[in-house]
Design a protein around this motif. Structure first.
Motif, PDB file in Angstrom:
ATOM      1  N   THR A 326      21.675 -43.502 -33.118  1.00 16.22           N
ATOM      2  CA  THR A 326      20.797 -44.256 -34.015  1.00 16.22           C
ATOM      3  C   THR A 326      20.758 -45.727 -33.623  1.00 16.22           C
ATOM      4  O   THR A 326      19.685 -46.338 -33.549  1.00 16.22           O
ATOM      5  CB  THR A 326      21.299 -44.119 -35.471  1.00 16.22           C
ATOM      6  OG1 THR A 326      21.500 -42.751 -35.738  1.00 16.22           O
ATOM      7  CG2 THR A 326      20.286 -44.688 -36.444  1.00 16.22           C
ATOM      8  N   TYR A 409      18.783 -40.479 -25.802  1.00 19.06           N
ATOM      9  CA  TYR A 409      19.570 -39.487 -26.514  1.00 19.06           C
ATOM     10  C   TYR A 409      20.262 -38.504 -25.548  1.00 19.06           C
ATOM     11  O   TYR A 409      21.416 -38.137 -25.738  1.00 19.06           O
ATOM     12  CB  TYR A 409      18.627 -38.772 -27.481  1.00 19.06           C
ATOM     13  CG  TYR A 409      18.990 -37.367 -27.824  1.00 19.06           C
ATOM     14  CD1 TYR A 409      19.873 -37.109 -28.861  1.00 19.06           C
ATOM     15  CD2 TYR A 409      18.444 -36.308 -27.121  1.00 19.06           C
ATOM     16  CE1 TYR A 409      20.203 -35.809 -29.167  1.00 19.06           C
ATOM     17  CE2 TYR A 409      18.774 -35.016 -27.423  1.00 19.06           C
ATOM     18  CZ  TYR A 409      19.657 -34.770 -28.438  1.00 19.06           C
ATOM     19  OH  TYR A 409      19.987 -33.478 -28.736  1.00 19.06           O
ATOM     20  N   LEU A 483      18.223 -36.624 -35.868  1.00 20.59           N
ATOM     21  CA  LEU A 483      18.096 -37.442 -34.655  1.00 20.59           C
ATOM     22  C   LEU A 483      16.745 -37.212 -33.996  1.00 20.59           C
ATOM     23  O   LEU A 483      16.131 -38.133 -33.453  1.00 20.59           O
ATOM     24  CB  LEU A 483      19.202 -37.091 -33.658  1.00 20.59           C
ATOM     25  CG  LEU A 483      20.621 -37.444 -34.081  1.00 20.59           C
ATOM     26  CD1 LEU A 483      21.598 -37.058 -32.994  1.00 20.59           C
ATOM     27  CD2 LEU A 483      20.734 -38.930 -34.355  1.00 20.59           C
ATOM     28  N   MET A 486      14.049 -39.267 -35.535  1.00 14.71           N
ATOM     29  CA  MET A 486      14.086 -40.679 -35.138  1.00 14.71           C
ATOM     30  C   MET A 486      13.664 -40.882 -33.687  1.00 14.71           C
ATOM     31  O   MET A 486      12.949 -41.806 -33.353  1.00 14.71           O
ATOM     32  CB  MET A 486      15.486 -41.240 -35.368  1.00 14.71           C
ATOM     33  CG  MET A 486      15.792 -41.387 -36.839  1.00 14.71           C
ATOM     34  SD  MET A 486      17.312 -42.267 -37.104  1.00 14.71           S
ATOM     35  CE  MET A 486      18.518 -41.053 -36.712  1.00 14.71           C
TER      36      MET A 486
END
Ligand code: ASP
Length: 518
Positions: A326, A409, A483, A486
């Motif tokens: 994040t 990520y 996740l 986002m």
């Protein structure tokens, strides 16, 4: 009900079912190792289950007849306890003090300075009551993961070939294509670097309790230099590479070349092959969407399995991992991309953000760049006042190959798991490996389809390429949805910034003054 809520709901349901099983059914921690009092000391009598994967120092598997001096209870990087063994019963007592998912290290009698212990991750005794109950959930989870893995090779191959063939065949748009491609790769690289720095500073994987089996190999992982890896990327036999999820680098290399040479082949052959791949890609996307519609149930089964086996501990570790992702996403969204907008495009990031809000919100609520694409195009054209020529070229391409959030990520997820394996005594990323992660994360973000959880599927390929077990990705899948929401937002935000910057470099004035009421 939207898939989102369904996934989140099933996550909670999985948590509850797992907890009930955790508290009502007995299951002792189990090493799969039995010891006896031998002439030379505490001697290994049999090795099975998780113990069978343990290996001393230079990779010598633990075996019957080995004499043990001590066991180290390894509850995390800073929480280790050495228990000297004088009788076989000491070993049983030490294991009994640990819980499922924790790691124990076995020290050989000859290893006086504890230099080469063997790591064994404790698991639930398979003959316990709880293990019997967990088995059907584990079965569903395994099938679901197998379905995901099944998609990898065909999806990546067709998506890259199609993508490259369409960029290459744009004729007059080639200059624009080159520029756009450069922007996409550059911002994705920036994103990956942010992720890499953060995950190496925060180190969420150190001492994490994830309950994954420890690796047999110790020390540096692939022991390959970066150059070796590049060499390996060129497949000697593409059909062999296609049979191996771990040969992703070779498959991507071949796909890039193949896509390019489609554009160089004279008509009608080039177009024919391109059409075949395009059609194949469409089918694969449909298939992926079908498999992913099972996501809520897959996640449910996974969570039940994890919680029932290891309890809450993995989630504490995963929380830190999620926090790291994040934070990196926020930095890329709020600092890196706005700087690019301001410095390269000379556009006010705040105004641009306000204008782009419909696309960003849609991305958040669908977790899919592809599904958001129509909204993105409309928003960038009408509210952002970018010409149709630029939007119709950059945005569809961006929705499939430009995924900054996904790129970052991938990098964090893979390094997180590698850190975990390193701290349980297994795998350490060498500098070459870290470089490889950057390249693979970039390629994975290019190859990932713009659909929910596609990024996670690609992570399986990076793990295989690094010879890390893909088992870890299953755990990340359990908490993937928030996740994903986002990172998709970041992916789409980067696409819109790209369109604005490209439009500005083409001399367009529109993006400077976005309108809001369109
Ligand atoms: N859901 C993301 C997207 O569509 C891809 C991913 O899973 O990272 O952009």
């Amino acid at each position: 009900m939207s898939t989102h809520w369904k996934v989140l709901l099933w996550m909670v349901a999985g948590l509850l079912v797992g907890l009930v099983m955790q508290f009502t059914l007995e299951a002792e921690a189990w090493s799969g190792i039995t010891v006896v009092d031998g002439a030379a000391g505490v001697e290994l009598a049999s090795v099975s289950g998780p113990g069978a994967k343990g290996a001393f120092g230079q990779g010598r598997p633990i075996a019957k007849g080995d004499v043990l001096r001590a066991v180290i209870l390894h509850r995390g990087a800073e929480d280790e306890e050495l228990v000297e063994l004088s009788r076989a019963a000491d070993f049983e007592a030490a294991v009994a003090r640990s819980v499922n998912g924790e790691v124990i290290w076995l020290v050989e009698a000859s290893d006086t300075d504890v230099a080469r212990p063997a790591a064994v991750a404790l698991q639930m005794n398979p003959s316990s009551q709880r293990a019997t109950w967990v088995a059907p959930f584990a079965f569903v989870a395994d099938i679901f993961l197998a379905l995901l893995k099944m998609l990898i090779v065909p999806l990546v191959l067709s998506s890259i070939v199609t993508g490259v063939a369409s960029v290459g065949s744009m004729g007059s748009l080639r200059r624009l294509g080159g520029k756009t491609f450069f922007y996409y790769m550059a911002t994705s690289l920036l994103a990956i670097l942010v992720g890499q720095v953060l995950v190496n500073v925060i180190r969420p994987g150190d001492g994490a309790v994830l309950g994954l089996s420890a690796l047999a190999e110790r020390g540096a992982g692939t022991e390959e230099s970066f150059i070796d890896v590049l060499k390996r990327a060129v497949p000697e036999n593409i059909f062999k590479a296609l049979q191996d999820n771990g040969a992703m680098l070779s498959i991507i290399f071949f796909a890039l070349l193949f896509g390019y040479f489609i554009t160089q082949t004279k008509e009608p052959h080039g177009t024919r092959v391109k059409d075949v791949f395009e059609a194949f890609f469409e089918v694969m996307m449909k298939m992926a969407t079908g498999v992913l519609s099972l996501l809520p149930y897959g996640v449910f089964a996974l969570i039940v399995k994890v919680v029932a086996t290891t309890g809450f501990a993995p989630f504490k570790s995963l929380l830190l991992y999620m926090g790291t992702v994040t934070l990196a996403l926020v930095i890329h969204f709020c600092i890196t991309l706005p700087l690019v907008l301001r410095l390269v495009g000379r556009i006010s990031p705040i105004k641009w953000f306000k204008a782009m809000s419909p696309a960003i919100l849609t991305a958040f609520s669908t977790s899919s760049s592809s599904m958001t694409l129509p909204v993105t195009m409309k928003t960038v054209e009408h509210r952002g006042r970018v010409s149709n020529k630029v939007t119709s070229f950059t945005l569809p391409l961006g929705a499939t190959i430009n995924m900054d959030g996904t790129a970052l990520y991938e990098c964090i997820g893979v390094i997180f798991l590698a850190q975990y394996y390193a701290s349980t005594g297994g795998y350490e990323l060498t500098l070459g490996d870290q470089g490889l992660v950057v390249v693979l994360a970039l390629l994975a973000s290019v190859g990932a389809a713009g659909i929910p959880s596609a990024g996670l599927v690609m992570m399986l390929t990076i793990l295989s390429a690094l010879k890390l077990p893909v088992e870890g990705a299953a755990l990340l899948l359990a908490v993937d949805r928030p996740l994903d929401m986002m990172r998709t937002m970041v992916n789409v935000w980067s696409d819109t910034c790209g369109a604005a910057v490209i439009a500005r470099t083409e001399g367009e004035e529109g993006p400077l003054e976005p309108v809001f009421d369109a």
